[in-house]
Design an enzyme around this catalytic site. Structure first.
Site, PDB file in Angstrom:
ATOM      1  N   GLY A 152      44.150  44.916  46.561  1.00 18.33           N
ATOM      2  CA  GLY A 152      43.032  45.018  47.502  1.00 18.33           C
ATOM      3  C   GLY A 152      43.282  46.166  48.453  1.00 18.33           C
TER       4      GLY A 152
ATOM      5  CB  CYS B   8      48.929  45.769  44.501  1.00 22.29           C
ATOM      6  SG  CYS B   8      48.798  47.182  45.600  1.00 22.29           S
ATOM      7  CE1 TYR B   9      45.542  42.772  51.670  1.00 22.50           C
ATOM      8  CE2 TYR B   9      45.313  40.670  50.535  1.00 22.50           C
ATOM      9  CZ  TYR B   9      45.205  41.430  51.685  1.00 22.50           C
ATOM     10  OH  TYR B   9      44.778  40.832  52.857  1.00 22.50           O
TER      11      TYR B   9
ATOM     12  CG  HIS C  65      48.025  48.234  40.265  1.00 25.54           C
ATOM     13  ND1 HIS C  65      47.122  47.270  40.620  1.00 25.54           N
ATOM     14  CD2 HIS C  65      48.289  48.940  41.391  1.00 25.54           C
ATOM     15  CE1 HIS C  65      46.831  47.389  41.903  1.00 25.54           C
ATOM     16  NE2 HIS C  65      47.524  48.393  42.402  1.00 25.54           N
TER      17      HIS C  65
ATOM     18  CD  GLU D  17      46.355  45.647  37.512  1.00 29.40           C
ATOM     19  OE1 GLU D  17      47.558  45.362  37.385  1.00 29.40           O
ATOM     20  OE2 GLU D  17      45.811  45.845  38.605  1.00 29.40           O
TER      21      GLU D  17
ATOM     22  CG  ASP E  66      24.461  42.034  25.579  1.00 26.80           C
ATOM     23  OD1 ASP E  66      25.440  42.286  24.860  1.00 26.80           O
ATOM     24  OD2 ASP E  66      24.211  42.658  26.627  1.00 26.80           O
TER      25      ASP E  66
ATOM     26  CE  LYS F 286      26.974  45.479  25.132  1.00 24.69           C
ATOM     27  NZ  LYS F 286      25.714  45.207  25.834  1.00 24.69           N
TER      28      LYS F 286
END
Ligand code: XMP
Length: 508
Positions: free
Chosen positions: A55, A81-82, A167, A169, A225, A364
């Site tokens: 954040g 992180c945050y 991070h 990710e 979709d 998606k």
């Protein structure tokens, strides 16, 4: 079967959605929840593990995003992180305020091999933070450092609490995936029970329970979709579903005919195709504001659906293809409202039909996977996303049949050429937009004063960010020549190089 759940608590980080995706890529179901609703969500959803996101704020600021730590006590937790700093701050460690940000690639100079962050195949990690953790909370061991960050990772194995300043990710942390894997499978001992087959099985059951013996009107546009929704509904409730395709006159050239053809061939025979072009054009006459266009179109869709639902006995439901990023965007207290996607929050309050959105928890790529499992053809599953309001958000200014014709013809040339040159393969979306300005040109011996077309082709993973595709100059020149020569009303062609952010994929 109830899924195991990893709840990602969002403190406003730019990568939070990516954390959710990375967890799901491991076959574990994950959702994100804003920090303001975290206590409620943890209490009611009882997650099997929790991840605290990054954040932009400082945990030391007044009013900074916070968490009542007692609600996650006993649950395996990973702070990123945050989240790492908040864990330190809340559990008795020390965080130091900093006015400078550390941003970029760093090397873990010491990582304990038994630790969560040990055994990485690459010691490169991506940092993006201001504050630093100065001391770990009591009971925690510091497991990694970098030359600029003395507490890059810490952990308390007994309480299953882990924190990383970097991070894992993002792709700039090359082996970040293994940290998530070890946290999910070794620490939290989760099962990989999130598969397209499980999703289909559960959705079918959920749809049957919700619908009972009622009829469902399924809105289809020919896009991936709504096609997946239609296939899922058909599997669940067979002939209790009626598909409705509304041609609002804002589709690509020849698309309406194609949709009806593919649909009747591949899917359900109960398809009602409505030609509502005049109705939409009449309502859009004089409308130039993008949000008013979206609202007008959203309302007219519902008018069409309700008219047809009235004719179907016992029809109480409208099924549509809302996806998880739309839900995240409209539900986040931190995200500014950029656009109202007509299928989320844009439905008029007079609508009688109850909405069913079986894909509202999917990204998606997951929708495409489900579509494949349901046996949809590749050309449907791999179709480019196309916005519900169609060309309306690509025609700047007023929409008239003539301006629709110009946009359709230019778009047709561009996309046909992309295919012909095999350039369409790695493109997320490509289209032609029509601007509402005029410029001077010369054609033959005549002065022209016509409108410009903008070509846009972007690469993206999930439409949240996007980059312009590097198309060869000669190709663009060829397309430009074809458009100005073949499309009446256009005397100039531009190529849009802007990424998202700061632009968006669509022009409106
Ligand atoms: P933007 O333009 O916000 O688009 O970068 C992100 C993705 O969403 C699609 N899009 C829409 N889809 N109704 C929709 O159903 C809308 O109003 C709408 N606006 C944008 C866009 O095509 C891209 O895939």
């Amino acid at each position: 079967m109830k899924h195991q759940l990893v709840l990602v608590i969002d403190f406003g980080g730019q990568y939070t959605q990516l954390i959710v995706r990375r967890v799901r890529e491991q076959g574990v179901y994950s959702e994100m929840v804003p920090w303001t609703k975290a206590c409620e969500a943890v209490t009611s959803r009882k997650p099997d593990a929790v991840i605290l996101s990054g954040g932009p704020r400082s945990v030391l600021e007044d009013g900074a995003p916070d968490l009542d730590y007692s609600v996650i006590e006993g649950i395996p937790t990973l702070g990123i992180c945050y989240g790492h700093q908040l864990m330190a701050h809340r559990l008795g460690g020390k965080v130091q305020k900093s006015t400078e940000r550390e941003y970029g690639r760093r090397t873990l100079t010491r990582a304990d091999t038994h630790a969560l962050v040990g055994r990485l195949t690459s010691d490169q990690v991506w940092m993006s933070h201001g504050d630093q953790v100065l001391s770990a909370p009591p009971g925690f061991t510091v497991t990694a450092e970098t030359d600029t960050c003395p507490i890059a990772a810490f952990e308390n194995v007994a309480t299953r609490q882990y924190g990383v300043q970097f991070h894992p990710e993002v792709s700039h942390t090359p082996d970040g995936r293994s940290i998530l894997q070890r946290f999910l499978f070794e620490v939290a001992k989760l099962r990989a029970d999130w598969t397209p087959d499980n999703f289909i099985e559960e959705s079918v059951q959920r749809i049957r329970n919700e619908v009972g013996d009622k009829q469902v009107l399924c809105a289809v546009s020919g896009g991936v979709d709504s096609s997946v929704v239609a296939a899922l509904m058909s599997k669940a409730i067979e002939d209790q579903v009626v598909c409705v395709f509304v041609d609002h006159g804002l589709l690509r050239k020849n698309e309406a005919e194609q949709v009806v053809e593919t649909f009747t061939k591949v899917f359900h025979p109960r398809l009602i195709a409505i030609n509502a072009r005049d109705q939409f054009y009449a309502k859009l006459k004089g409308v130039t504001d993008p949000e008013t266009k979206r609202k007008t179109i959203g309302e007219q869709f519902v008018v069409c659906f309700e008219q047809h639902a009235d004719e179907i006995k016992g029809c109480d439901f409208l099924a549509q293809g809302t996806l998880y990023p739309d839900v995240i965007e409209s539900g986040s207290p931190t995200a500014a409202k950029i656009k109202t996607h007509h299928n989320v929050g844009g439905l008029p309050d007079w609508m009688k039909l109850k909405v069913i959105e079986p894909l509202r928890w999917l990204f998606k790529d997951e929708v495409r996977e489900v579509g494949r499992k349901l046996g949809l053809p590749e050309d449907v599953v791999d179709r480019e996303p196309f916005p519900g309001p169609g060309l309306a958000v690509r025609i700047l200014g007023e929409i008239t049949p003539e301006r629709v014709r110009i946009t359709q013809d230019a778009d047709w040339i561009f996309r046909t050429e992309l295919r012909k040159h095999g350039l369409h393969l790695h493109i997320w979306q490509s289209y032609a937009a029509l601007l509402d300005v005029r410029s001077v040109g010369v054609m033959g011996d005549e002065r022209t004063y016509e409108q410009p077309i903008v070509l846009r082709a972007v690469q993206s993973e999930d439409a949240m960010t996007a980059q312009a595709v590097n198309l060869p100059f000669e190709f663009l020149e060829h397309v430009c020549n074809r458009i100005v020569n073949e499309v009446d009303g256009v005397n100039r062609v531009l190529y849009d190089l802007t990424s998202k952010p700061p632009a968006t994929i669509e022009w409106e």
